[in-house]
Write a protein that holds these residues in place. Structure first.
Motif, PDB file in Angstrom:
ATOM      1  N   GLY A  54       0.792  -1.223   0.000  1.00 51.42           N
ATOM      2  CA  GLY A  54       0.000   0.000   0.000  1.00 51.42           C
ATOM      3  C   GLY A  54       0.820   1.267   0.000  1.00 51.42           C
ATOM      4  N   ALA A  55       2.128   1.142   0.267  1.00 47.40           N
ATOM      5  CA  ALA A  55       2.981   2.332   0.267  1.00 47.40           C
ATOM      6  C   ALA A  55       3.082   2.916  -1.137  1.00 47.40           C
ATOM      7  N   LYS A  56       3.118   4.223  -1.219  1.00 50.69           N
ATOM      8  CA  LYS A  56       3.249   4.894  -2.511  1.00 50.69           C
ATOM      9  C   LYS A  56       4.705   5.245  -2.758  1.00 50.69           C
ATOM     10  N   LEU A  57       5.212   4.830  -3.909  1.00 52.20           N
ATOM     11  CA  LEU A  57       6.587   5.162  -4.275  1.00 52.20           C
ATOM     12  C   LEU A  57       6.682   6.628  -4.668  1.00 52.20           C
ATOM     13  N   PRO A  58       7.859   7.229  -4.513  1.00 52.20           N
ATOM     14  CA  PRO A  58       8.019   8.638  -4.890  1.00 52.20           C
ATOM     15  C   PRO A  58       7.756   8.840  -6.382  1.00 52.20           C
ATOM     16  N   PRO A  59       7.284  10.025  -6.774  1.00 49.07           N
ATOM     17  CA  PRO A  59       7.163  10.327  -8.207  1.00 49.07           C
ATOM     18  C   PRO A  59       8.512  10.134  -8.901  1.00 49.07           C
ATOM     19  N   GLN A  60       8.464   9.707 -10.135  1.00 53.72           N
ATOM     20  CA  GLN A  60       9.697   9.389 -10.862  1.00 53.72           C
ATOM     21  C   GLN A  60      10.636  10.592 -10.946  1.00 53.72           C
ATOM     22  N   ARG A  61      10.092  11.773 -11.181  1.00 54.89           N
ATOM     23  CA  ARG A  61      10.937  12.965 -11.283  1.00 54.89           C
ATOM     24  C   ARG A  61      11.642  13.239  -9.961  1.00 54.89           C
ATOM     25  N   ASN A  62      10.886  13.107  -8.867  1.00 51.87           N
ATOM     26  CA  ASN A  62      11.470  13.399  -7.556  1.00 51.87           C
ATOM     27  C   ASN A  62      12.582  12.417  -7.208  1.00 51.87           C
ATOM     28  N   LEU A  63      12.312  11.112  -7.437  1.00 52.22           N
ATOM     29  CA  LEU A  63      13.306  10.110  -7.097  1.00 52.22           C
ATOM     30  C   LEU A  63      14.544  10.258  -7.977  1.00 52.22           C
ATOM     31  N   ALA A  64      14.336  10.576  -9.239  1.00 56.39           N
ATOM     32  CA  ALA A  64      15.472  10.776 -10.142  1.00 56.39           C
ATOM     33  C   ALA A  64      16.355  11.915  -9.653  1.00 56.39           C
ATOM     34  N   TYR A  65      15.724  13.004  -9.210  1.00 57.55           N
ATOM     35  CA  TYR A  65      16.479  14.148  -8.689  1.00 57.55           C
ATOM     36  C   TYR A  65      17.257  13.760  -7.436  1.00 57.55           C
ATOM     37  N   ASP A  66      16.582  13.055  -6.517  1.00 61.31           N
ATOM     38  CA  ASP A  66      17.230  12.681  -5.261  1.00 61.31           C
ATOM     39  C   ASP A  66      18.402  11.726  -5.479  1.00 61.31           C
ATOM     40  N   LEU A  67      18.270  10.830  -6.457  1.00 58.86           N
ATOM     41  CA  LEU A  67      19.324   9.838  -6.706  1.00 58.86           C
ATOM     42  C   LEU A  67      20.395  10.355  -7.665  1.00 58.86           C
ATOM     43  N   GLY A  68      20.116  11.440  -8.363  1.00 60.59           N
ATOM     44  CA  GLY A  68      21.071  11.955  -9.335  1.00 60.59           C
ATOM     45  C   GLY A  68      21.141  11.111 -10.596  1.00 60.59           C
ATOM     46  N   VAL A  69      19.994  10.551 -10.994  1.00 68.97           N
ATOM     47  CA  VAL A  69      19.929   9.749 -12.215  1.00 68.97           C
ATOM     48  C   VAL A  69      18.879  10.357 -13.133  1.00 68.97           C
ATOM     49  N   THR A  70      18.740   9.812 -14.335  1.00 72.18           N
ATOM     50  CA  THR A  70      17.746  10.324 -15.270  1.00 72.18           C
ATOM     51  C   THR A  70      16.361   9.810 -14.906  1.00 72.18           C
ATOM     52  N   VAL A  71      15.351  10.556 -15.336  1.00 75.81           N
ATOM     53  CA  VAL A  71      13.972  10.118 -15.123  1.00 75.81           C
ATOM     54  C   VAL A  71      13.722   8.805 -15.875  1.00 75.81           C
ATOM     55  N   GLY A  72      14.371   8.648 -17.036  1.00 76.99           N
ATOM     56  CA  GLY A  72      14.216   7.413 -17.790  1.00 76.99           C
ATOM     57  C   GLY A  72      14.679   6.195 -17.015  1.00 76.99           C
ATOM     58  N   THR A  73      15.783   6.345 -16.258  1.00 78.33           N
ATOM     59  CA  THR A  73      16.279   5.230 -15.446  1.00 78.33           C
ATOM     60  C   THR A  73      15.245   4.815 -14.408  1.00 78.33           C
ATOM     61  N   VAL A  74      14.659   5.791 -13.730  1.00 71.97           N
ATOM     62  CA  VAL A  74      13.646   5.473 -12.719  1.00 71.97           C
ATOM     63  C   VAL A  74      12.404   4.881 -13.383  1.00 71.97           C
ATOM     64  N   GLY A  75      12.015   5.436 -14.533  1.00 67.63           N
ATOM     65  CA  GLY A  75      10.842   4.915 -15.232  1.00 67.63           C
ATOM     66  C   GLY A  75      11.010   3.460 -15.624  1.00 67.63           C
ATOM     67  N   ARG A  76      12.198   3.110 -16.119  1.00 66.72           N
ATOM     68  CA  ARG A  76      12.439   1.717 -16.504  1.00 66.72           C
ATOM     69  C   ARG A  76      12.461   0.806 -15.277  1.00 66.72           C
ATOM     70  N   ALA A  77      13.024   1.296 -14.167  1.00 66.87           N
ATOM     71  CA  ALA A  77      13.051   0.491 -12.943  1.00 66.87           C
ATOM     72  C   ALA A  77      11.636   0.243 -12.433  1.00 66.87           C
ATOM     73  N   TYR A  78      10.809   1.294 -12.439  1.00 68.71           N
ATOM     74  CA  TYR A  78       9.418   1.124 -12.008  1.00 68.71           C
ATOM     75  C   TYR A  78       8.691   0.130 -12.917  1.00 68.71           C
ATOM     76  N   ALA A  79       8.976   0.196 -14.219  1.00 66.50           N
ATOM     77  CA  ALA A  79       8.333  -0.733 -15.151  1.00 66.50           C
ATOM     78  C   ALA A  79       8.740  -2.176 -14.856  1.00 66.50           C
ATOM     79  N   VAL A  80      10.012  -2.384 -14.497  1.00 66.85           N
ATOM     80  CA  VAL A  80      10.487  -3.741 -14.204  1.00 66.85           C
ATOM     81  C   VAL A  80       9.782  -4.309 -12.971  1.00 66.85           C
ATOM     82  N   VAL A  81       9.698  -3.523 -11.890  1.00 69.55           N
ATOM     83  CA  VAL A  81       9.053  -4.058 -10.683  1.00 69.55           C
ATOM     84  C   VAL A  81       7.549  -4.212 -10.895  1.00 69.55           C
ATOM     85  N   ARG A  82       6.994  -3.402 -11.794  1.00 68.85           N
ATOM     86  CA  ARG A  82       5.574  -3.588 -12.114  1.00 68.85           C
ATOM     87  C   ARG A  82       5.377  -4.900 -12.864  1.00 68.85           C
TER      88      ARG A  82
END
Length: 503
Positions: free
Chosen positions: A35-63
């Motif tokens: 039930g926990a909500k993951l951070p928005p992709q843009r926010n997590l990308a900023y916090d991790l110092g990676v591209t939004v595309g990297t986070v988007g692909r990671a979210y797609a994999v776990v989905r």
């Protein structure tokens, strides 16, 4: 929203896979509760110092692993975890985790766990398995495959199979110990191009084209040898070469194929033993190699004593009249074809026209790699060709491809793509801000599977194409094809989704 920041582990795999594994681990250990909500992709990308595309692909994999759900406008939420250990694709066995239920040490793997469950997820080891899901959902629209469309093959196969079972009951029951003349004649007929016909004595029947190509590579090279590929190619062969201890090396290409000067430079510096090309219909770009380029590449191959594999599997759909490599350089060219794209993929009919000096060696290598050819499938392939049925079916396949190509032009005309009325796929450029991988992940969220450009790269490359390959022949009907194309069009028109598909 969860106040959560993952720590991506060090490693050699793709960053998005390591991030996805980290998310999965956090879910498994309870740090990310159901039930926990993951951070928005843009926010997590900023916090991790990676591209939004990297986070988007990671979210797609776990989905795709069934660990989270994502909906446009709502966000990405953790789902409940399942009992039992999920299968993971690893390169080495986890020796410490082996258990023996009979001696009281460890615990047995749950009986319901199957390798198929793991195969329905994105591979962890992309260098080994590629980017495709091995066993996709039955409901998925399969734009990641290009097998021949259904145009009445079943009736013809049923009739010919009945004849074979009546005529050759002993051969069906036994191992295949001979190569009848009719099998070689069928290969000679099917592989012929324009004015060129391969010598009958050069024909080796095989279980499809991929087995043929791997047999050629293993028969002409040794572990440690290098195999030259274009920067975009049929990467299953590049990965297969690496699996057998050969080392893929990239050749820079242009709109016609490998650059002769770059091939010569690589030959002088790296000394590859064999070159793999798809001259008549290149996968994934659809391009055709002109005769002058073929002649130039042959000159380089002769100068550096290079074997050539000419993959004409897609070429059987395109009649050009151009001289094949096997005509220009018969002493060093292995010309490979099959029925998979133009007639039927399920029969696994394939042939090699080999330099006669190596034909028996290819046959032996193929037998060692595959266990040998099947009498039933080889006889069926031969009868399909020699009866003229294969040609009739090929015409039907080309008509169906042309009709589906018309749907592509109708629905995706505003978007840049390379396509042809005889090609069972097209090479689609995704507009900004889309990346190839994030577009693939977004399409997968709508149960529509395409191949991103990484699926066709023979190794690491600095070149970026921002393209995906879309196969149009695998969907069962034109209606299903149109439905999938409409999904892709909607994604292409929604440019904002390229940055943040689920927030």
């Amino acid at each position: 929203m969860t106040n959560w920041l993952p720590s991506i582990p060090e490693g050699h795999g793709p960053l998005y896979i390591r991030l996805a594994d980290c998310i999965a681990e956090e879910i498994a250990t309870g740090k990310l509760a159901a039930g926990a909500k993951l951070p928005p992709q843009r926010n997590l990308a900023y916090d991790l110092g990676v591209t939004v595309g990297t986070v988007g692909r990671a979210y797609a994999v776990v989905r795709q692993r069934g660990l989270v759900s994502g909906e446009v406008g709502r966000g990405t939420y953790v789902l409940g975890t399942h009992e039992g250990e999920a299968l993971a694709e690893e390169t080495k066995p986890a020796v410490n985790s082996l258990s023996n239920p009979g001696n009281g040490t460890g615990s047995a793997v749950p009986a319901e766990v199957s390798w198929v469950q793991g195969a329905m997820k994105t591979p962890k080891d992309i260098a080994f398995a590629g980017t495709r899901v091995s066993v996709p959902s039955p409901e998925a629209i399969r734009f990641d495959s290009t097998s021949a469309p259904e145009v009445g093959q079943a009736r013809a196969i049923r009739e010919l199979t009945a004849e074979i079972t009546r005529d050759a009951p002993y051969d069906i029951a036994s191992y295949t110990r001979s190569v009848p003349e009719r099998w070689r004649e069928a290969g000679r007929v099917w592989l012929s191009r324009g004015d060129w016909q391969p010598p009958e004595g050069s024909i080796v029947p095989t279980t499809g084209a991929q087995a043929a190509i791997m047999a050629i590579i293993t028969a002409t090279t040794a572990p440690g040898d290098q195999v030259a590929f274009e920067d975009l190619t049929y990467s299953s062969i590049a990965r297969g070469s690496a699996l057998t201890g050969r080392r893929p090396v990239q050749i820079t290409s242009d709109e016609e194929g490998p650059l002769p000067d770059d091939l010569a430079s690589v030959c002088a510096q790296r000394h590859p033993k064999i070159l793999f090309v798809m001259p008549t219909m290149h996968n994934p770009t659809t391009r055709l190699m002109g005769v002058e380029r073929r002649i130039e590449l042959v000159e380089v191959a002769r100068r550096h004593n290079l074997w050539i594999i000419e993959d004409e599997v897609y070429g059987s759909l395109r009649n050009t009249g151009l001289a094949p490599f096997a005509e220009l350089a018969p002493e060093r060219t292995f010309h490979v074809g099959s029925l998979s794209k133009a007639v039927t993929a399920g029969v696994r009919g394939g042939w090699v026209s080999s330099p006669v000096s190596h034909a028996q060696r290819i046959y032996t290598a193929h037998k060692m790699l595959t266990g040998g050819i099947s009498f039933l499938l080889s006889e069926l392939s031969a009868r399909l060709v020699l009866s003229g049925t294969a040609d009739t079916l090929r015409k039907g396949v080309l008509e169906e491809i042309a009709a589906r190509h018309g749907l592509v032009q109708q629905l995706l005309d505003p978007f840049e793509h390379a396509s042809a009325a005889d090609a069972p796929f097209f090479w689609l450029k995704v507009p900004e801000p889309w990346l190839s991988g994030t577009f693939k992940a977004a399409a997968a969220a709508f149960n529509t599977l395409v191949d991103d450009e990484d699926e066709f790269k023979s190794g690491r490359s600095g070149r970026v194409y921002h393209r995906v390959r879309v196969g149009i022949t695998n969907p069962l009907t034109r209606e299903e094809t149109a439905k999938g194309l409409e999904i892709l069009r909607n994604l292409l028109e929604d440019s904002g989704a390229g940055y943040d598909s689920f927030e």
